[in-house]
Design an enzyme around this catalytic site. Structure first.
Site, mmCIF file in Angstrom:
data_model
loop_
_atom_site.group_PDB
_atom_site.id
_atom_site.type_symbol
_atom_site.label_atom_id
_atom_site.label_comp_id
_atom_site.label_asym_id
_atom_site.label_seq_id
_atom_site.Cartn_x
_atom_site.Cartn_y
_atom_site.Cartn_z
ATOM 1 N N HIS A 1 10.969 -42.311 47.063
ATOM 2 C CA HIS A 1 11.642 -42.225 45.760
ATOM 3 C C HIS A 1 13.158 -42.285 45.929
ATOM 4 O O HIS A 1 13.706 -41.618 46.802
ATOM 5 C CB HIS A 1 11.315 -40.897 45.078
ATOM 6 N N ASN B 1 11.794 -39.857 55.083
ATOM 7 C CA ASN B 1 11.443 -39.481 53.711
ATOM 8 C C ASN B 1 11.024 -38.014 53.616
ATOM 9 O O ASN B 1 11.416 -37.318 52.685
ATOM 10 C CB ASN B 1 10.307 -40.384 53.209
#
Length: 189
Positions: free
Chosen positions: A43, A74
């Protein structure tokens, strides 16, 4: 986007409903592009920042909000920075967040994944802007898309340094700063 302290209240749960962005006229990456690629659908605007509404949560899973990120990155230092941003929002009341991949070469020079040939960035940035009293505070971070070690502060750079050679980012950051300076009553959103 701007995240406010009021938006830190969780009103929905993570959906994991990854889906293509039909508003992208040149075609969007698809969830399948990431299948068995070795990369997370990372994201840019984290789902945890969008838990204030179901619509915002669903939009956070648009593939246009994703970029191939190595799992260690991440789930490691990038996640730590996302968590720190929410702490700063609680402290300052609101934080503008500008985030994305750094793509400085032609697409053909990057590794890619999936049938849509999604470029794998080598670096990601995040710019944070907030206000404390009458002062604006701005900080930028640049991380390698890898298992980055150390503190988030090891990757801090000046906003000016990040803007160098990136005219679009410079325009966005300067527009937010100018808008904020024109506000007559503090940090209005």
């Amino acid at each position: 986007y701007c995240l406010t302290s009021a938006e830190l209240t969780k009103n929905t749960t993570r959906s994991n409903n990854f889906h293509s962005d039909t508003k992208i006229s040149t075609d969007s990456a698809a969830p399948e592009d990431y299948t068995r690629s070795g990369f997370d659908r990372g994201h840019l605007a984290p789902a945890a920042d969008m838990a204030f509404s179901t619509a915002a949560m669903n939009d956070s899973f648009l593939m246009s909000n994703m970029s191939p990120q190595k799992p260690a990155f991440n789930r490691g230092i990038w996640k730590k920075l996302e968590e720190q941003v929410r702490k700063w929002v609680a402290d300052f009341g609101a934080v503008f967040v500008i985030s994305g991949p750094i793509l400085e070469k032609p697409a053909s020079e990057y590794a890619s994944i999936g049938k849509n040939a999604v470029c794998v960035p080598e670096y990601f940035y995040k710019v944070l802007l907030t206000k404390s009293g009458d002062s604006l505070i701005a900080v930028a971070f640049v991380f390698p898309n890898d298992n980055a070690k150390g503190s988030i502060w090891d990757y801090a750079v000046s906003v000016d340094e990040l803007e160098e050679g990136n005219r679009i980012l410079e325009i966005i950051v300067r527009s937010i700063i100018n808008w904020n300076q024109r506000q007559a009553e503090g940090f209005r959103l």
